[in-house]
Scaffold this motif. Structure first.
Motif, PDB file in Angstrom:
ATOM      1  N   PRO A   1       0.817  -1.216   0.000  1.00  0.00           N
ATOM      2  CA  PRO A   1       0.000   0.000   0.000  1.00  0.00           C
ATOM      3  C   PRO A   1       0.847   1.260   0.000  1.00  0.00           C
ATOM      4  CG  PRO A   1      -0.033  -1.073   2.148  1.00  0.00           C
ATOM      5  CD  PRO A   1       0.667  -1.999   1.220  1.00  0.00           C
ATOM      6  N   PRO A   2       0.234   2.409  -0.337  1.00  0.00           N
ATOM      7  CA  PRO A   2       0.981   3.665  -0.236  1.00  0.00           C
ATOM      8  C   PRO A   2       1.498   3.803   1.188  1.00  0.00           C
ATOM      9  CG  PRO A   2      -1.397   4.073  -0.577  1.00  0.00           C
ATOM     10  CD  PRO A   2      -1.167   2.609  -0.745  1.00  0.00           C
ATOM     11  N   GLY A   3       2.764   4.167   1.348  1.00  0.00           N
ATOM     12  CA  GLY A   3       3.329   4.346   2.685  1.00  0.00           C
ATOM     13  C   GLY A   3       3.914   3.084   3.278  1.00  0.00           C
ATOM     14  N   ALA A   4       3.857   1.972   2.560  1.00  0.00           N
ATOM     15  CA  ALA A   4       4.397   0.714   3.108  1.00  0.00           C
ATOM     16  C   ALA A   4       5.914   0.777   3.257  1.00  0.00           C
ATOM     17  CB  ALA A   4       4.016  -0.451   2.202  1.00  0.00           C
ATOM     18  N   GLY A   5       6.537   1.674   2.482  1.00  0.00           N
ATOM     19  CA  GLY A   5       7.994   1.784   2.531  1.00  0.00           C
ATOM     20  C   GLY A   5       8.654   1.299   1.245  1.00  0.00           C
ATOM     21  N   LYS A   6       7.898   1.272   0.143  1.00  0.00           N
ATOM     22  CA  LYS A   6       8.460   0.775  -1.121  1.00  0.00           C
ATOM     23  C   LYS A   6       9.630   1.643  -1.580  1.00  0.00           C
ATOM     24  CE  LYS A   6       4.545   1.183  -3.290  1.00  0.00           C
ATOM     25  NZ  LYS A   6       3.720   1.706  -2.170  1.00  0.00           N
TER      26      LYS A   6
ATOM     27  N   LEU B   1       5.341  -5.723   0.482  1.00  0.00           N
ATOM     28  CA  LEU B   1       5.599  -5.181   1.825  1.00  0.00           C
ATOM     29  C   LEU B   1       4.265  -5.145   2.574  1.00  0.00           C
ATOM     30  CD1 LEU B   1       8.056  -2.239   1.053  1.00  0.00           C
ATOM     31  CD2 LEU B   1       8.561  -4.635   1.542  1.00  0.00           C
ATOM     32  N   VAL B   2       4.182  -5.919   3.655  1.00  0.00           N
ATOM     33  CA  VAL B   2       2.914  -6.059   4.376  1.00  0.00           C
ATOM     34  C   VAL B   2       2.928  -5.188   5.636  1.00  0.00           C
ATOM     35  CG1 VAL B   2       1.359  -7.690   5.511  1.00  0.00           C
ATOM     36  CG2 VAL B   2       2.706  -8.432   3.525  1.00  0.00           C
ATOM     37  N   VAL B   3       1.952  -4.255   5.716  1.00  0.00           N
ATOM     38  CA  VAL B   3       1.873  -3.341   6.850  1.00  0.00           C
ATOM     39  C   VAL B   3       0.414  -2.892   6.990  1.00  0.00           C
ATOM     40  CG1 VAL B   3       2.561  -1.399   5.363  1.00  0.00           C
ATOM     41  CG2 VAL B   3       2.903  -1.196   7.769  1.00  0.00           C
ATOM     42  N   ASP B   4      -0.051  -2.606   8.239  1.00  0.00           N
ATOM     43  CA  ASP B   4      -1.476  -2.294   8.380  1.00  0.00           C
ATOM     44  C   ASP B   4      -1.763  -0.796   8.124  1.00  0.00           C
ATOM     45  OD1 ASP B   4      -1.241  -0.782  10.785  1.00  0.00           O
ATOM     46  OD2 ASP B   4      -1.167  -2.635  11.940  1.00  0.00           O
ATOM     47  N   ASP B   5      -3.077  -0.480   7.992  1.00  0.00           N
ATOM     48  CA  ASP B   5      -3.496   0.878   7.592  1.00  0.00           C
ATOM     49  C   ASP B   5      -3.078   1.958   8.591  1.00  0.00           C
ATOM     50  OD1 ASP B   5      -4.610  -0.228   5.370  1.00  0.00           O
ATOM     51  OD2 ASP B   5      -6.668   0.408   5.801  1.00  0.00           O
TER      52      ASP B   5
ATOM     53  N   ASP C   1      -0.391  13.586   0.170  1.00  0.00           N
ATOM     54  CA  ASP C   1      -0.244  13.038   1.522  1.00  0.00           C
ATOM     55  C   ASP C   1      -1.137  13.770   2.537  1.00  0.00           C
ATOM     56  OD1 ASP C   1       1.411  10.968   0.831  1.00  0.00           O
ATOM     57  OD2 ASP C   1       3.271  11.928   1.451  1.00  0.00           O
ATOM     58  N   ARG C   2      -2.211  14.425   2.063  1.00  0.00           N
ATOM     59  CA  ARG C   2      -3.203  14.999   2.985  1.00  0.00           C
ATOM     60  C   ARG C   2      -4.148  13.894   3.419  1.00  0.00           C
ATOM     61  NH1 ARG C   2      -6.176  17.999  -0.494  1.00  0.00           N
ATOM     62  NH2 ARG C   2      -4.887  17.230  -2.149  1.00  0.00           N
ATOM     63  N   GLU C   3      -4.733  14.057   4.642  1.00  0.00           N
ATOM     64  CA  GLU C   3      -5.456  12.940   5.237  1.00  0.00           C
ATOM     65  C   GLU C   3      -6.587  12.373   4.361  1.00  0.00           C
ATOM     66  OE1 GLU C   3      -6.222  13.357   9.414  1.00  0.00           O
ATOM     67  OE2 GLU C   3      -7.576  11.625   9.375  1.00  0.00           O
ATOM     68  N   GLU C   4      -7.416  13.268   3.749  1.00  0.00           N
ATOM     69  CA  GLU C   4      -8.552  12.745   2.946  1.00  0.00           C
ATOM     70  C   GLU C   4      -8.027  11.967   1.749  1.00  0.00           C
ATOM     71  OE1 GLU C   4      -7.559  15.981   3.804  1.00  0.00           O
ATOM     72  OE2 GLU C   4      -8.182  16.785   1.842  1.00  0.00           O
ATOM     73  N   THR C   5      -6.942  12.477   1.145  1.00  0.00           N
ATOM     74  CA  THR C   5      -6.410  11.808  -0.050  1.00  0.00           C
ATOM     75  C   THR C   5      -5.784  10.465   0.339  1.00  0.00           C
ATOM     76  OG1 THR C   5      -5.855  14.027  -0.767  1.00  0.00           O
ATOM     77  CG2 THR C   5      -5.114  12.238  -2.183  1.00  0.00           C
ATOM     78  N   ILE C   6      -5.136  10.435   1.514  1.00  0.00           N
ATOM     79  CA  ILE C   6      -4.529   9.181   1.974  1.00  0.00           C
ATOM     80  C   ILE C   6      -5.603   8.102   2.072  1.00  0.00           C
ATOM     81  CG2 ILE C   6      -3.465   8.014   3.951  1.00  0.00           C
ATOM     82  CD1 ILE C   6      -1.921  10.611   4.527  1.00  0.00           C
ATOM     83  N   ARG C   7      -6.752   8.452   2.683  1.00  0.00           N
ATOM     84  CA  ARG C   7      -7.824   7.462   2.828  1.00  0.00           C
ATOM     85  C   ARG C   7      -8.294   6.957   1.467  1.00  0.00           C
ATOM     86  NH1 ARG C   7      -8.589   7.304   7.891  1.00  0.00           N
ATOM     87  NH2 ARG C   7      -8.430   9.204   9.101  1.00  0.00           N
TER      88      ARG C   7
END
Ligand code: ADP
Ligand code: AMP
Length: 217
Positions: A8-13, A113-117, A163-169
């Motif tokens: 997912p976005p932010g997993a650290g890819k 890369l497996v990581v939770d929301d 990377d704004r909160e609504e867009t992240i969701r």
């Protein structure tokens, strides 16, 4: 070695790609970085991609595929590559598979890369990217020595518009709907290797390297 990093976005890819590409001596190809470069340069492609990126949606497949084809035509990909953020849906994966088959250069492995929301939201909200070399930092988890300045090239750091909160969701929903099905797709072809992407960056890198060794690298 022809590797795809997914998660997912932010997993650290992007973070892991920086280390793994140099470990494997292959170019790192981030479709997100290429789109952002076009946006910064104000090209036609950048103009088209921007409205999708700002909304957290995928850029249309034909645009993305054409860009990837062009990148794969460059000489430095002849001995391998590491894709970060591509493919992002099954249609892209199928066309990518056909392109590689035509070149007799099939994928070696897909590292998930497996990581939770919750962790993803923590990571994305503190992410800062270098405007010069695209190195990825985090305000709390991996801060540069001088706030707002890249340690590697002294470039100015910026926060991505998406990377704004609504867009992240919304990006997480897009991942679940369109990208997550690739886990099953690549598992079926025997190419998928999932790794736990929680904990310090170095620990994740060590797990990734151990997995790649297992795959013969
Ligand atoms: P992706 O490319 O998957 O969207 P990034 O590599 O840009 O993700 O990472 C997102 C943010 O999380 C960045 O700010 C990065 O510094 C930070 N980060 C990456 N890996 C870790 C980790 N293992 N622990 C804490 N923060 C991390
Ligand atoms: P990333 O840097 O990987 O988080 O990507 C940032 C944005 O670029 C995404 O939210 C999409 O809008 C776009 N993008 C990157 N890679 C792709 C892709 N393979 N297909 C479609 N859109 C993409």
């Amino acid at each position: 070695m022809r590797l795809v990093l997914m998660g997912p976005p932010g997993a650290g890819k992007g973070t892991q790609a920086q280390f793994l590409a140099s470990y494997l001596s292959v170019p790192k190809i981030s479709t997100g970085d290429i789109f952002r470069m076009h946006v910064t340069r104000g090209t036609e492609l950048g103009h088209e991609a921007r409205r999708y990126m700002d909304a957290g949606d995928l850029v249309p497949d034909e645009v993305t595929i054409a860009m990837v084809k062009e990148r794969l035509d460059e000489d430095d990909t002849r001995d391998g590559f590491l894709f970060d953020g591509f493919p992002r849906n099954v249609a892209q994966a199928e066309i990518f598979g056909d392109m590689l088959a035509a070149m007799h250069t099939p994928l070696s492995v897909v590292l998930e890369l497996v990581v939770d929301d919750d962790e993803v939201v923590r990571r994305l909200s503190g992410r800062r990217t270098c405007s010069e070399c695209a190195h990825v930092w985090h305000m709390l988890f991996d801060p540069p020595s001088v706030e707002g300045i890249c340690d590697h090239c002294s470039g100015k750091l910026f926060q991505r518009d998406d990377d704004r909160e609504e867009t992240i969701r919304h990006r997480l929903e897009v991942y679940a709907d369109q990208t997550a099905p690739l886990v099953g797709y690549y598992a079926t072809s025997g190419l998928l290797e999932g790794i736990d992407a929680t904990g310090p960056v170095e620990d994740v890198t060590a797990r990734a390297v151990a997995s790649l060794r297992h795959w013969g690298q």
